[in-house]
Design a protein around this motif. Sequence first.
Motif, mmCIF file in Angstrom:
data_model
loop_
_atom_site.group_PDB
_atom_site.id
_atom_site.type_symbol
_atom_site.label_atom_id
_atom_site.label_comp_id
_atom_site.label_asym_id
_atom_site.label_seq_id
_atom_site.Cartn_x
_atom_site.Cartn_y
_atom_site.Cartn_z
ATOM 1 N N PHE A 106 8.747 -7.508 -0.904
ATOM 2 C CA PHE A 106 7.770 -8.014 -1.876
ATOM 3 C C PHE A 106 6.437 -7.339 -1.579
ATOM 4 O O PHE A 106 5.652 -7.810 -0.776
ATOM 5 C CB PHE A 106 7.656 -9.538 -1.794
ATOM 6 N N THR A 107 6.207 -6.221 -2.242
ATOM 7 C CA THR A 107 5.101 -5.332 -1.931
ATOM 8 C C THR A 107 3.885 -5.604 -2.816
ATOM 9 O O THR A 107 3.888 -6.509 -3.659
ATOM 10 C CB THR A 107 5.555 -3.881 -2.133
ATOM 11 N N PHE A 108 2.853 -4.781 -2.633
ATOM 12 C CA PHE A 108 1.661 -4.884 -3.484
ATOM 13 C C PHE A 108 2.033 -4.761 -4.961
ATOM 14 O O PHE A 108 1.539 -5.518 -5.806
ATOM 15 C CB PHE A 108 0.659 -3.782 -3.121
ATOM 16 N N ASP A 109 2.895 -3.813 -5.279
ATOM 17 C CA ASP A 109 3.290 -3.630 -6.683
ATOM 18 C C ASP A 109 4.119 -4.807 -7.189
ATOM 19 O O ASP A 109 4.008 -5.192 -8.364
ATOM 20 C CB ASP A 109 4.074 -2.325 -6.848
ATOM 21 N N ASP A 110 4.961 -5.383 -6.329
ATOM 22 C CA ASP A 110 5.734 -6.563 -6.743
ATOM 23 C C ASP A 110 4.806 -7.732 -7.043
ATOM 24 O O ASP A 110 5.015 -8.477 -8.013
ATOM 25 C CB ASP A 110 6.732 -6.956 -5.645
ATOM 26 N N LEU A 111 3.789 -7.886 -6.222
ATOM 27 C CA LEU A 111 2.816 -8.949 -6.471
ATOM 28 C C LEU A 111 2.057 -8.684 -7.766
ATOM 29 O O LEU A 111 1.855 -9.597 -8.579
ATOM 30 C CB LEU A 111 1.852 -9.057 -5.290
ATOM 31 N N ALA A 112 1.663 -7.440 -7.984
ATOM 32 C CA ALA A 112 0.956 -7.100 -9.230
ATOM 33 C C ALA A 112 1.809 -7.418 -10.453
ATOM 34 O O ALA A 112 1.299 -7.839 -11.495
ATOM 35 C CB ALA A 112 0.570 -5.622 -9.220
ATOM 36 N N ALA A 113 3.141 -7.246 -10.294
ATOM 37 C CA ALA A 113 4.041 -7.468 -11.434
ATOM 38 C C ALA A 113 4.167 -8.938 -11.812
ATOM 39 O O ALA A 113 4.542 -9.251 -12.953
ATOM 40 C CB ALA A 113 5.424 -6.893 -11.118
ATOM 41 N N VAL A 114 3.881 -9.860 -10.879
ATOM 42 C CA VAL A 114 3.967 -11.293 -11.214
ATOM 43 C C VAL A 114 2.585 -11.919 -11.358
ATOM 44 O O VAL A 114 2.466 -13.128 -11.556
ATOM 45 C CB VAL A 114 4.797 -12.069 -10.159
ATOM 46 N N ALA A 115 1.545 -11.102 -11.262
ATOM 47 C CA ALA A 115 0.189 -11.649 -11.325
ATOM 48 C C ALA A 115 -0.097 -12.320 -12.664
ATOM 49 O O ALA A 115 -0.821 -13.322 -12.719
ATOM 50 C CB ALA A 115 -0.834 -10.551 -11.044
ATOM 51 N N GLN B 69 4.161 -20.178 -2.054
ATOM 52 C CA GLN B 69 4.980 -19.392 -2.969
ATOM 53 C C GLN B 69 6.279 -20.107 -3.347
ATOM 54 O O GLN B 69 7.050 -20.549 -2.503
ATOM 55 C CB GLN B 69 5.309 -18.041 -2.355
ATOM 56 N N GLY B 70 6.481 -20.237 -4.650
ATOM 57 C CA GLY B 70 7.705 -20.839 -5.167
ATOM 58 C C GLY B 70 7.689 -22.344 -5.245
ATOM 59 O O GLY B 70 8.571 -22.937 -5.880
ATOM 60 N N SER B 71 6.711 -23.009 -4.632
ATOM 61 C CA SER B 71 6.750 -24.469 -4.548
ATOM 62 C C SER B 71 6.260 -25.155 -5.816
ATOM 63 O O SER B 71 6.125 -26.381 -5.838
ATOM 64 C CB SER B 71 5.943 -24.965 -3.337
ATOM 65 N N GLU B 72 6.024 -24.377 -6.895
ATOM 66 C CA GLU B 72 5.795 -25.020 -8.185
ATOM 67 C C GLU B 72 7.098 -25.604 -8.736
ATOM 68 O O GLU B 72 7.077 -26.436 -9.640
ATOM 69 C CB GLU B 72 5.163 -24.042 -9.179
ATOM 70 N N LEU B 73 8.239 -25.183 -8.206
ATOM 71 C CA LEU B 73 9.519 -25.883 -8.387
ATOM 72 C C LEU B 73 9.834 -26.592 -7.080
ATOM 73 O O LEU B 73 9.094 -26.495 -6.101
ATOM 74 C CB LEU B 73 10.634 -24.899 -8.759
ATOM 75 N N TRP B 74 10.947 -27.333 -7.033
ATOM 76 C CA TRP B 74 11.292 -28.053 -5.803
ATOM 77 C C TRP B 74 11.345 -27.080 -4.624
ATOM 78 O O TRP B 74 11.942 -26.010 -4.699
ATOM 79 C CB TRP B 74 12.637 -28.763 -5.929
ATOM 80 N N GLU B 75 10.731 -27.458 -3.522
ATOM 81 C CA GLU B 75 10.619 -26.613 -2.335
ATOM 82 C C GLU B 75 11.537 -27.163 -1.247
ATOM 83 O O GLU B 75 11.250 -28.182 -0.626
ATOM 84 C CB GLU B 75 9.151 -26.594 -1.861
ATOM 85 N N ASP B 76 12.691 -26.497 -1.041
ATOM 86 C CA ASP B 76 13.681 -27.008 -0.094
ATOM 87 C C ASP B 76 13.743 -26.178 1.177
ATOM 88 O O ASP B 76 14.715 -26.244 1.929
ATOM 89 C CB ASP B 76 15.070 -27.056 -0.739
ATOM 90 N N VAL C 158 13.020 -16.917 -12.947
ATOM 91 C CA VAL C 158 13.335 -18.295 -13.330
ATOM 92 C C VAL C 158 12.058 -19.066 -13.606
ATOM 93 O O VAL C 158 11.945 -19.797 -14.604
ATOM 94 C CB VAL C 158 14.171 -18.969 -12.226
ATOM 95 N N ARG C 159 11.081 -18.905 -12.748
ATOM 96 C CA ARG C 159 9.831 -19.641 -12.911
ATOM 97 C C ARG C 159 9.085 -19.198 -14.162
ATOM 98 O O ARG C 159 8.503 -20.009 -14.875
ATOM 99 C CB ARG C 159 8.969 -19.463 -11.649
ATOM 100 N N ARG C 160 9.107 -17.908 -14.430
ATOM 101 C CA ARG C 160 8.431 -17.397 -15.622
ATOM 102 C C ARG C 160 9.065 -17.970 -16.895
ATOM 103 O O ARG C 160 8.363 -18.376 -17.830
ATOM 104 C CB ARG C 160 8.492 -15.865 -15.632
ATOM 105 N N ALA C 161 10.404 -18.021 -16.912
ATOM 106 C CA ALA C 161 11.100 -18.540 -18.095
ATOM 107 C C ALA C 161 10.772 -20.016 -18.317
ATOM 108 O O ALA C 161 10.533 -20.456 -19.454
ATOM 109 C CB ALA C 161 12.606 -18.335 -17.943
ATOM 110 N N LEU C 162 10.757 -20.795 -17.237
ATOM 111 C CA LEU C 162 10.422 -22.213 -17.366
ATOM 112 C C LEU C 162 8.971 -22.400 -17.784
ATOM 113 O O LEU C 162 8.649 -23.276 -18.602
ATOM 114 C CB LEU C 162 10.696 -22.935 -16.046
ATOM 115 N N THR D 194 16.118 -28.993 -11.977
ATOM 116 C CA THR D 194 15.437 -27.721 -12.228
ATOM 117 C C THR D 194 14.055 -27.658 -11.593
ATOM 118 O O THR D 194 13.550 -26.572 -11.296
ATOM 119 C CB THR D 194 15.280 -27.472 -13.733
ATOM 120 N N GLY D 195 13.425 -28.809 -11.404
ATOM 121 C CA GLY D 195 12.059 -28.820 -10.895
ATOM 122 C C GLY D 195 11.014 -28.500 -11.939
ATOM 123 O O GLY D 195 9.821 -28.369 -11.616
ATOM 124 N N ALA D 196 11.420 -28.368 -13.201
ATOM 125 C CA ALA D 196 10.462 -28.014 -14.252
ATOM 126 C C ALA D 196 9.370 -29.068 -14.397
ATOM 127 O O ALA D 196 8.235 -28.750 -14.778
ATOM 128 C CB ALA D 196 11.194 -27.812 -15.573
#
Length: 732
Positions: free
Chosen positions: A17-26, A613-620, A635-639, A654-656
């Motif tokens: 998960f690089t700088f460019d990967d982060l930029a892609a989900v910004a 990171q990711g805990s906007e849905l259920w964080e297990d 998945v998070r983007r679609a929800l 789903t944690g939505a």
Amino acid sequence: MTGRPASTYRVQLQPRFTFDDLAAVADYLAALGVGAVYASPMLEAAAGSTHGYDVVDPSRASGQLGGEPGRQRLARRLRDLGLGLVVDIVPNHVDVSDPAANRWWWDVLAHGRDSSFAHYFDIDWAAGPLLLPMLPDDGDPLAELKIDGDQLAWRELRFPIAAGTLDGGPQDVHDRQHYRLVSWRRAADSLTYRRFFDITNLAAVRVEDPEVFAAAHGEVLRWARAGDVNGLRVDHVDGLADPGGYLRRLRASLPGGWLVVEKILAVGEPLPVGWPVHGTTGYDALRDVGGVFVDQAGEPGLTALAARLCGEQDVVALEREGRRLVVTSSLRSEVNRIARLLPEVRADLAVAAVGELLASFPVYRSYLPAGRGHFDQALATARGARPELADALDVIAGIMAREPDGELATRVQQTSGMVMAKGVEDTVCYRYPRLVGLNEVGGDLRRFGVSVAEFHAAAQARESGWPATMTALSTHDTKRGEDVRARLAVLAELPDEFAELVRGLRNRHRLPEPTIELLGWQTLVGAWPIDAGRLTDYLLKAAREAKLRTTWTEPDAEFEDALRQWVADVLGDPDTAEPLAAFVARIKRAGWSNALGQKLAQLAGPGVPDVYQGSELWEDSLVDPDNRRPVDFAVRRALLDRVCGGWLPAVDETGAAKLLVVRRALRLRRERPELFHGYRPLSAEGPAAGHVLAFARDGLVAVATRLPIGLDRAGGWRDTVLPLPDGTQWTD
């Protein structure tokens, strides 16, 4: 963007998960409502690093993450989206596991104390050659030494050869160097350089020296001056020689930037006066917010269960035992080095007195000359526990009183936090399985949950004293994710039923160490469903940290095989898995209620809330490295797209629903910041008033359900009402 962000979203950068990967989900993060991205360290780290805390070169952006071009692309993308960037920095240490990767360390190995970088490191040159505890125990590891040009080679590693010493065989050359390759076991009692806790690969640097500070911070501060970085999170501030002086220098270099420190505070302990920071990274808030959803009436039942399985446990004695364990084992090198500063005291008594003092601090560290009370308390505790050491302790006290900035005082204070962290966080938190969701960084094992009144008092203090501090529910260092803890909190409402479940399950499957077994049953309940690999990895780490039947340095193969088999048997046995699944099915909605309630309390409450990171849905997630697993942003983007379109999701797997709460709160914080000032507790009226947690800010009211099992048992809300502040037209 300058100063305090509206909120932060923590990301764990790594080769996957690089700088460019982060930029892609910004753009997703911007749509979620985030104010600033909060990134793990971005400087060049050890090859393959999945966390970034093992920096090898602080003068450049990580090549593994995309290097300077990737960093600049990320900065432009965040700026275009109106997002800030907060960067985690590591001033205490650098990685030295591969000497060739760290030019500072390489130069020290080549030139010894004459190196231009010798003063960068905290090395005890008087103790002889620099010991590098890198060799295994088996056979004759030095027989593998070879000469490779002007370097010594051992397996895949390379080491420099000092000028004029390349004469004879590899062993002869080795013995002429400024360093010695020795067994990894030597680190426990004869290490000659300061390190990060007990990790010999991480050598401490002396950022109290202005030259070292400039070298370690120059690149990150350049990013800040360019407007690419808006704030800094300082790792392990208690490991520094002079935290206050360091922070004042950093603040002068970062005018206007948001600055928070990783500082673990005891309950009621204030941040030191004079630290020019906005606050901590939020473990104090984590304890308050999570604890208020725990039923304090469940303490006797869960304590009784733990006593039946593990024997009576005195947590004060356990903590003392844990701290004493590490000062006589993994941190013995540090104790020995401090004891050598007491030449007037007999060596064995000096070691014992230093160890007992370090094991007696009520907080992570004192800050002399201010904050003298905590040191005096540690001294009194040590004297009471070991009267025969009174004279040696008096010598220590006298020196530290005369020289509060001297080497003895500095080293005692730097090391006390290490002892607390390794002895309590990384030992006792795995030995005290009463309710493991409370065994968290920044928690207090002596307390069981948090009352509503205590929660409100802490929130009011945060708003009045540290309104820009970070708050957190999950971090890269938490023992388990926030929603695992939220489900485990339900056990406090059902102590007898959980005890009955465990009794039945133990009839089929037992571990030879009941402490780890009880932790295992709770982990299964909290993280269900969980696969065998994740559970095994977690329990092996927990067992080694607990140091009861196996350890990292002395693994017990028989016990660890039994643990692996226990996991396989439990998950492979329908007569065990089915009762577990049925119990979880019964409590999961209550766990979701707790999860949503604590998230709202954090996001709407005082401080700057961080979303891990990711805990906007259920964080297990469980403890690291489990919490560094890749996040499925698709998945998070679609929800989120559906939520943005007006969808009101059900509270389900789903944690939505959690995503909805997070988005609403974060967007309000970013778009209506005027609502998030002030703090006023609100009290419900009626038969279920005790199940309401509510507070008002300036024009905003947050309401959450507490103890949902008890609420259902009592017949629901019935005629309970929540009077709202007058003079406002309220919108849900």
